[in-house]
Design a protein around this motif. Structure first.
Motif, PDB file in Angstrom:
ATOM      1  N   ALA A 258      16.938  59.223  18.728  1.00  0.00           N
ATOM      2  CA  ALA A 258      16.786  57.753  18.928  1.00  0.00           C
ATOM      3  C   ALA A 258      17.736  56.871  18.224  1.00  0.00           C
ATOM      4  O   ALA A 258      18.355  55.966  18.581  1.00  0.00           O
TER       5      ALA A 258
ATOM      6  N   ARG B 115      21.240  57.340  19.211  1.00  0.00           N
ATOM      7  CA  ARG B 115      21.450  56.620  20.477  1.00  0.00           C
ATOM      8  C   ARG B 115      21.703  55.335  20.218  1.00  0.00           C
ATOM      9  O   ARG B 115      22.577  54.639  21.129  1.00  0.00           O
ATOM     10  N   ASN B 116      21.021  54.670  19.536  1.00  0.00           N
ATOM     11  CA  ASN B 116      21.157  53.369  19.089  1.00  0.00           C
ATOM     12  C   ASN B 116      22.052  52.957  17.995  1.00  0.00           C
ATOM     13  O   ASN B 116      22.094  51.803  17.538  1.00  0.00           O
ATOM     14  N   ARG B 117      22.972  53.992  17.899  1.00  0.00           N
ATOM     15  CA  ARG B 117      24.152  53.710  16.734  1.00  0.00           C
ATOM     16  C   ARG B 117      23.494  53.314  15.557  1.00  0.00           C
ATOM     17  O   ARG B 117      24.306  52.290  14.664  1.00  0.00           O
ATOM     18  N   VAL B 118      22.434  53.836  14.850  1.00  0.00           N
ATOM     19  CA  VAL B 118      21.951  53.544  13.618  1.00  0.00           C
ATOM     20  C   VAL B 118      22.143  54.663  12.630  1.00  0.00           C
ATOM     21  O   VAL B 118      21.935  55.875  12.911  1.00  0.00           O
TER      22      VAL B 118
ATOM     23  N   VAL C 114      17.793  47.102  11.603  1.00  0.00           N
ATOM     24  CA  VAL C 114      17.913  47.451  12.957  1.00  0.00           C
ATOM     25  C   VAL C 114      17.056  46.442  13.746  1.00  0.00           C
ATOM     26  O   VAL C 114      16.268  45.828  13.575  1.00  0.00           O
TER      27      VAL C 114
ATOM     28  N   ALA D 156      14.419  46.110  19.326  1.00  0.00           N
ATOM     29  CA  ALA D 156      14.642  47.236  20.635  1.00  0.00           C
ATOM     30  C   ALA D 156      14.655  48.612  20.068  1.00  0.00           C
ATOM     31  O   ALA D 156      14.193  49.394  20.811  1.00  0.00           O
ATOM     32  N   VAL D 157      15.141  48.701  18.930  1.00  0.00           N
ATOM     33  CA  VAL D 157      15.358  50.121  18.286  1.00  0.00           C
ATOM     34  C   VAL D 157      13.913  50.525  17.916  1.00  0.00           C
ATOM     35  O   VAL D 157      13.600  51.682  18.196  1.00  0.00           O
TER      36      VAL D 157
ATOM     37  N   ASP E  19      12.147  51.256  20.877  1.00  0.00           N
ATOM     38  CA  ASP E  19      12.573  52.881  21.267  1.00  0.00           C
ATOM     39  C   ASP E  19      11.891  53.713  20.662  1.00  0.00           C
ATOM     40  O   ASP E  19      11.194  55.047  20.940  1.00  0.00           O
TER      41      ASP E  19
END
Length: 530
Positions: A474, A477-480, A506, A509-510, A513
């Motif tokens: 996750a 996917r969120n580029r964290v 973050v 929305a992250v 998710d």
């Protein structure tokens, strides 16, 4: 060489003399704060800067202040000081948190009287040669309901005055306990109920991301018809355009505004409405308050520059020079533990127990306790510091206790913070190793070891296979980007936690998710000042 201080706003002659008497050179240039370019040109000469609200201490100014060690604000509000920038440069920022509390509270009460009896409009009418006795039909304060948003130091003074006027007082404050409210003779309520019941509403809360625009069109819609609103706290708490519309429609019968979204407020639609009483940020403007805060800031700055003593600092704990080498990392640890609890606990806290284990028990635990309480309160009260934190906790009915004990585990010493609310109990513990960096060692009774980062994700979940991969996927996917990933659980298949050090904050929305993953119970972003 004697330290040198610039006073760039109006300060009393007595305060200037205090600097001189304590061995500090002082340049009193009270109009310089209004000229940012001239101030920028000379600031590199000074070790200290004493201000009120006119001087803007920006990142650019701090960057140019090569010698600057301390900024002292005569008053409580530090909206005009870039505290993160000061912290990065090692500049201590001090304020005087209690010197103008009574004055500000009295101004709010004066606004309430003025609105109740239409005093400013009646004054103008009478002086214009009119005798409009029937036009100015006011209302009594007796038996009316006053809603106080923020019942800390100033709000509690307003409450006591209102009780003396035989008003009914309801208050919203996340840190106000029902027991403390009962002692004060007021009623603790949630914000929607306060809006619904109050005849008068007065704001006494700091301006934060949570409180900005707390009075907007949606809030006003919940209020009584004919409500009167007072703001002597901070501009930005009220959406002024929404208030103007409510005043024009008659939904709001009147408003007393001492602070504005933009200051100085040279023009505003509020100025054209007769039922609005406006003053130019006079909350702290009495002779007594101005003198008190001026003397306090001169004393505090002199003590720091001459002796290294720190008091009422917003970005540095109060520690003596002798204690600093050993105590400082544990002060930061205690503050972080408090900040952790303050960010993950949403219910009002009733009790705080701070356990000092092993060699930490022999330290200045009063400073550590103050740091822990300051960290806990800071998410809602940004101006809190080690000096003001215990009093603020007491005002909110929070019981604080300390426990000192001999070494009881594998660590030479650690700090544990236990808190209780009406519905739950929570604990977190940490220590400092030889590198002096704070680390979490236990959360909710679950052992782990996690280095503290500026931005961290705190996740609680069921201990089931695939959870680590799901969380990592996750975030990827969120580029964290993950700096460190720490885990712990109470038992196989039981409750588990993950605390993840990430490079940047973050987005919500992250978090949403992550919360959508089956097995995750909670996901929060935590921020710490390091």
């Amino acid at each position: 060489m004697a330290p040198r201080v610039l006073v760039s706003d109006q300060l009393s002659p007595t305060a200037v003399q205090i600097f001189k008497d304590r061995g500090v050179e002082v340049d009193y240039l009270p109009d310089l704060g209004k000229d940012k370019d001239e101030l920028l040109a000379v600031i590199d000469k000074y070790d200290g800067l004493a201000i009120r609200s006119a001087t803007k201490v920006t990142e650019k100014l701090i960057g140019a202040a090569a010698k600057l060690k301390v900024v002292g604000r005569a008053g409580i509000g530090v909206d005009n000081v870039d505290i993160p920038a000061a912290s990065r440069r090692g500049v201590v920022v001090m304020n005087t948190p209690f010197g103008n509390s009574i004055t500000t509270a009295e101004h709010a009460v004066a606004m309430m009287f003025a609105l109740a009896r239409d005093l400013p409009a009646a004054d103008r009418s009478t002086k214009a040669g009119k005798w409009e006795k029937n036009r100015f039909l006011g209302v009594e304060l007796t038996a009316k309901t006053l809603g106080i948003v923020g019942c800390g130091n100033i709000g509690s003074i307003v409450a006591s005055r209102a009780v003396g006027l035989r008003m009914k007082v309801v208050a919203f404050d996340p840190f106000l306990s029902a027991e403390r409210a009962l002692e004060m003779g007021i009623e603790k309520v949630e914000l929607p109920e306060l809006f619904r019941r109050a005849d008068f509403i007065t704001l006494h809360t700091p301006l934060t991301d949570r409180t900005r625009g707390i009075i907007d069109a949606a809030a006003i819609a919940q209020m009584k018809d004919g409500v009167r609103i007072i703001n002597c706290a901070r501009g930005g708490l009220i959406v002024e355009a929404d208030l103007v519309e409510a005043l024009k429609s008659g939904k709001v019968a009147g408003a007393g505004i001492d602070v504005f979204e933009t200051e100085p407020a040279k023009e505003s639609p509020l100025f054209d409405i007769e039922t609005v009483v406006c003053t130019p940020h006079l909350g702290a403007s009495t002779e007594e308050a101005q003198e008190n805060v001026a003397l306090q800031v001169a004393e505090q700055m002199s003590d720091y520059l001459v002796h290294g003593a720190v008091s009422n600092a917003l970005n540095m704990p109060s520690i003596t020079a002798e204690e600093a080498p050993i105590l400082t990392p544990f002060v930061k640890l205690a503050e972080i533990l408090g900040a952790f609890v303050g960010q993950v606990t949403e219910d009002p806290i009733k009790e705080i127990e701070i356990v000092f284990d092993g060699n930490v028990a022999a330290m200045n635990t009063r400073a550590l306790t103050s740091a822990a309480v300051a960290g806990l309160l800071k998410p809602l009260v940004q101006t809190v510091n080690m000096v003001s934190a215990p009093l603020m906790a007491k005002e909110r009915g929070i019981r604080i206790s300390e426990v000192r004990r001999d070494k009881s585990g594998i660590f030479d010493g650690y700090v544990m913070l236990n808190v209780k609310t009406e519905r739950m109990a929570r604990s977190v513990a940490g220590t400092c190793f030889a590198d002096r960096k704070p680390r979490f060692i236990q959360i909710k009774g679950i052992n782990l070891e996690a280095e503290v980062g500026r931005h961290m994700l705190y996740i609680t979940n069921r201990d089931v296979p695939g959870m680590i991969g799901a969380i990592g996927t996750a975030l990827g996917r969120n580029r964290v980007n993950i700096a460190n990933f720490h885990l712990g659980r109470d038992r196989e298949g039981g409750d588990a936690i993950a605390i993840i050090y990430v490079d940047e904050p973050v987005a919500e929305a992250v978090l949403q998710d992550l919360r959508s993953i089956d097995g995750i119970v909670q996901a929060k972003l935590l921020s710490f000042e390091l």
